[in-house]
Design a protein around this motif. Sequence first.
Motif, short mmCIF file in Angstrom:
data_model
loop_
_atom_site.label_atom_id
_atom_site.label_comp_id
_atom_site.label_asym_id
_atom_site.label_seq_id
_atom_site.Cartn_x
_atom_site.Cartn_y
_atom_site.Cartn_z
N LYS A 1 2.94 -2.84 50.22
CA LYS A 1 4.22 -2.54 50.87
C LYS A 1 4.53 -1.05 50.85
CE LYS A 1 8.54 -4.20 49.35
NZ LYS A 1 9.21 -5.38 48.84
N TYR A 2 4.30 -0.41 49.67
CA TYR A 2 4.69 1.01 49.54
C TYR A 2 3.48 1.95 49.65
CZ TYR A 2 8.82 -1.32 47.67
OH TYR A 2 9.90 -2.13 47.52
N GLY A 3 2.32 1.38 50.05
CA GLY A 3 1.06 2.14 50.00
C GLY A 3 0.75 2.99 51.23
N GLY B 1 10.99 -8.24 41.77
CA GLY B 1 9.56 -8.47 41.53
C GLY B 1 9.10 -7.87 40.22
N LEU B 2 9.34 -6.59 40.00
CA LEU B 2 8.88 -5.93 38.77
C LEU B 2 9.62 -6.46 37.55
CD1 LEU B 2 8.30 -2.20 39.82
CD2 LEU B 2 6.61 -3.97 39.40
N TYR B 3 10.87 -6.88 37.78
CA TYR B 3 11.64 -7.46 36.67
C TYR B 3 10.94 -8.73 36.18
CZ TYR B 3 15.42 -10.11 34.43
OH TYR B 3 16.16 -10.87 33.56
N THR C 1 1.10 -6.78 46.17
CA THR C 1 2.00 -6.82 47.31
C THR C 1 2.78 -5.50 47.40
OG1 THR C 1 2.27 -9.14 46.76
CG2 THR C 1 3.72 -8.26 48.46
N ASN C 2 3.29 -5.02 46.21
CA ASN C 2 4.04 -3.74 46.21
C ASN C 2 3.14 -2.60 46.66
OD1 ASN C 2 6.45 -4.77 45.46
ND2 ASN C 2 6.33 -4.15 43.29
N ALA C 3 1.86 -2.60 46.16
CA ALA C 3 0.93 -1.52 46.54
C ALA C 3 0.73 -1.52 48.06
CB ALA C 3 -0.40 -1.69 45.81
N MET D 1 -3.64 0.74 41.61
CA MET D 1 -3.33 2.11 42.01
C MET D 1 -3.28 2.22 43.51
SD MET D 1 -5.88 3.74 39.26
CE MET D 1 -6.90 2.33 39.35
N ASP D 2 -2.18 2.87 43.98
CA ASP D 2 -2.11 3.12 45.42
C ASP D 2 -1.88 4.60 45.67
OD1 ASP D 2 0.79 3.78 45.73
OD2 ASP D 2 1.02 1.75 44.90
N GLN D 3 -1.87 5.00 46.90
CA GLN D 3 -1.65 6.41 47.24
C GLN D 3 -0.44 6.53 48.16
OE1 GLN D 3 -5.48 7.87 48.74
NE2 GLN D 3 -6.47 6.56 47.23
N GLU E 1 16.94 -3.75 40.69
CA GLU E 1 16.81 -2.30 40.79
C GLU E 1 15.76 -1.95 41.84
OE1 GLU E 1 18.50 0.01 39.51
OE2 GLU E 1 19.44 -0.76 37.68
N ARG E 2 16.12 -1.03 42.71
CA ARG E 2 15.21 -0.63 43.76
C ARG E 2 15.19 0.89 43.86
NH1 ARG E 2 15.42 -2.61 49.03
NH2 ARG E 2 13.18 -2.80 48.77
N ALA E 3 14.02 1.43 44.18
CA ALA E 3 13.95 2.88 44.30
C ALA E 3 13.74 3.30 45.76
CB ALA E 3 12.81 3.41 43.44
N ALA E 4 13.15 2.42 46.50
CA ALA E 4 12.85 2.77 47.89
C ALA E 4 14.06 2.50 48.77
CB ALA E 4 11.67 1.93 48.36
N PRO E 5 14.21 3.26 49.87
CA PRO E 5 15.37 3.04 50.75
C PRO E 5 15.33 1.64 51.39
CG PRO E 5 13.81 4.60 51.72
CD PRO E 5 13.35 4.34 50.34
P1 ADP Z 1 11.15 -4.82 45.66
O1 ADP Z 1 11.40 -6.21 46.13
O2 ADP Z 1 12.19 -3.88 46.03
O3 ADP Z 1 9.79 -4.35 45.95
P2 ADP Z 1 10.27 -4.73 42.96
O4 ADP Z 1 10.96 -5.17 41.71
O5 ADP Z 1 8.94 -5.28 43.21
O6 ADP Z 1 11.30 -4.95 44.09
O7 ADP Z 1 10.17 -3.18 42.89
C1 ADP Z 1 11.26 -2.43 42.49
C2 ADP Z 1 11.21 -1.08 43.16
O8 ADP Z 1 10.11 -0.34 42.62
C3 ADP Z 1 10.94 -1.14 44.61
O9 ADP Z 1 12.16 -1.28 45.35
C4 ADP Z 1 10.29 0.19 44.86
O10 ADP Z 1 11.23 1.15 45.13
C5 ADP Z 1 9.57 0.46 43.61
N1 ADP Z 1 8.11 0.18 43.67
C6 ADP Z 1 7.48 -0.91 43.22
N2 ADP Z 1 6.15 -0.79 43.39
C7 ADP Z 1 5.94 0.40 44.00
C8 ADP Z 1 4.80 1.10 44.47
N3 ADP Z 1 3.57 0.59 44.35
N4 ADP Z 1 4.97 2.31 45.04
C9 ADP Z 1 6.20 2.83 45.18
N5 ADP Z 1 7.32 2.21 44.79
C10 ADP Z 1 7.20 1.00 44.20
#
Ligand code: ADP
Length: 729
Positions: free
Chosen positions: A616-618, A672-674, A612-614, A639-641, A658-662
């Motif tokens: 969402k952020y792919g 999710g990753l947690y 799902t993350n791949a 793996m995504d690009q 914790e989130r990295a994306a805006p």
């Molecule tokens: P979120 O619900 O924000 O996706 P996650 O715990 O799944 O929470 O991910 C934490 C953060 O890791 C995301 O907010 C995003 O910034 C980053 N992240 C996770 N997967 C990817 C990915 N495939 N590509 C880029 N950033 C990702």
Amino acid sequence: MSTAPATTSILLVDDQPENLAALKAILVDESYRLVTAASGKDALLRILSEDFAVILLDVRLPDIDGFEVASLVKQRERSRHTPIIFLTAATDDLSAIYRAYAVGGVDYLLKPLEPEVVQAKVAVFVELHRRGEQIKEQAELLRKAEQRRRDAEVEDLRRAAQARYQNLADAIPQCVFTAKLDGSVDYVSSRWLEYTGLAFEALRGWGWQAAVHPNDLNQFVSKWRRCIESGEPLQGECRLRSRHGAYRWHLCQAVPERDVWKRVVGWLGSFTDIDDSKRHEQERIHLLTRERAARAEAEAAVRRSELLAEASSAFSASLDEASVSAALVRIAAERICTWCVLDLRKEGGACRVAAAHRGRDAARFAERFGPREVPLTEGGVGAVLTSGRPDLRVECAPRDVARALDIDDPGEIQELGASSYLCVPLVTRGNVLGALSMVWVEPGERFEPPDFAVALDVAQRAALCLENARLLRLTREAVQIREDFVAVASHELRTPLSALVLQIQGLTRAVGRSDGGLPAEQALVKLSQAEAQIERLTRLIDTLLDVTRINSGQLELSLEDVDLCDVAREVAGRLESELERAGCSLDLDIPESAIGRWDRLRIDQVITNLLTNAIKYGRGKPIQMRISVDGKSAVLQVMDQGIGIAQEYIARIFGRFERAAPTSSYGGLGVGLYIVDQILRAHGGSIQVESAPGMGARFQVALPLPPRAAGSPGPLGERPGSPLTGPAG
Ligand code: ADP
């Protein structure tokens, strides 16, 4: 006094052998030893070698005449009293006779000689000579007797003086001794023998050294030898062993004895027992030292508590890490050292955060050391930061401090100066938060043990305040995260809920329409859309419940034989429409099977989250999913690009919320990753990520395989890749 008849030497001088023969005949006597000389010279030679009772001297002699011989005899001290009887011819005139008397002759005999007259006259002088000799002998005997008497008297006096001297020496409480010029002892008073229990023979010479304490011996003997060489009086202290084995302190004083020419001929000395006074003195000094130490300690304690009170109030004035750091270096530079720097631990290393100098402008000095990275090296401040053990260098050079502080240019420290260095850790609850490095600069200044304790105390208080400040910061951050989360969660929940409400309202309107309502087909489509929103809502709520479960340690696994490849294929199928919507293709590189003892639903959840993350952020680019088996584990890679992740976020994204994306562009709860990480940990597995902004992301999961299954599915070894980063802790 009877004397044996001594032979008396008589010298007969005449150049006529018949005259000499006649004389010898006249003077035949066993008590006479007649010596003849035929010339003046001969006569003088005889007189030189022997003493004569009387000399019968012919006036006329061929070489030196009789008068000359006589005058020479009279000039000589030894023979001046030897009577000379001149032999003159009757034909000689009277002047010869007068001359004979004038040159010291005692008599004269006329030739031809009258035997009786000659015998009588000679006998008179022989007798006179003998008497004289006797008198001399008696005088000599008398002189000798007198000498013996005097010697005896002197000896008696000497003995008496010595006895007096020894009695005196024995009577005084000191050990008295005398020594020869070379220092070897030749007399000791009885007190010595009594005290040491040793015989004089054992003590004489240098034997007394056996009684001196071994620790004092070298110093005492070399002092004594120096005095012997210089002739200076000796004054020294040493311990002497008593007959009972105990050592007592003695004061040794020795003065040189000099002869009339002031030359040293020997030594006179004494040992005085000063043990009691020395002990009292030592006790007095000890008490004085203790009292001074106690006073100094009390003063130091007051100063210390003042300093600690000042430090505590300064540290607690603010609950902000920077203010506490600034207060710590300021107080250290004012009260403990000349200048100091503070390094604080941070993720993966340490940072120099503050510095202060007693006499320099605070801001400019702090700038000089600036905030800078401090590596955790094995020595210096790095070692203190990792071990938590202080580092004290009582004496040091600027280059040592430069090395300890990891400063490349020792000139920097050279300019500041450094004579003593102390680095104390800032420890709280067993954690090393940082290290305070302090430096004295003047050569005489140095860190002493009391400074050490104070510095540790101050550092500990600072550590406590820093920890409180840190906790407060973390709490504030946590509160902020929660607030953000609540906002995000509300938004996340509201989005499907709003859609659901709209769909239900649409359905309601359609059902109540006058034209007979919505056809069943369309109604079914709308209902399935509503169901999808409900599913989304349910997923969100499940996710939140999972977080709660994990937090309270209630994540339970129901293990069974699971084929990872099956689950991966299933998830890929389920997310097909989402992939399609996002415009992402999915390339599956999956072997036949990879079976392990796992919780199927949770493994499904892991793969779903990653895929799902791949998506969402792919950024709509192709996605790859691979599974391989590397002996002990099954490895799944997604793996995504897409947008990728900046380095500073990589370790954090596995944390809660914790989130990295805006947030503006990407929705999500940041859990999710947690959850993924926690599920994998519960399985004994792990997750790692490799990514860079704009370069996509590669997530790699490792799940342990049961031993029997190790390697069984096939040789699908791990593919080469860059180093991956896993979640912290
Ligand atoms: P979120 O619900 O924000 O996706 P996650 O715990 O799944 O929470 O991910 C934490 C953060 O890791 C995301 O907010 C995003 O910034 C980053 N992240 C996770 N997967 C990817 C990915 N495939 N590509 C880029 N950033 C990702």
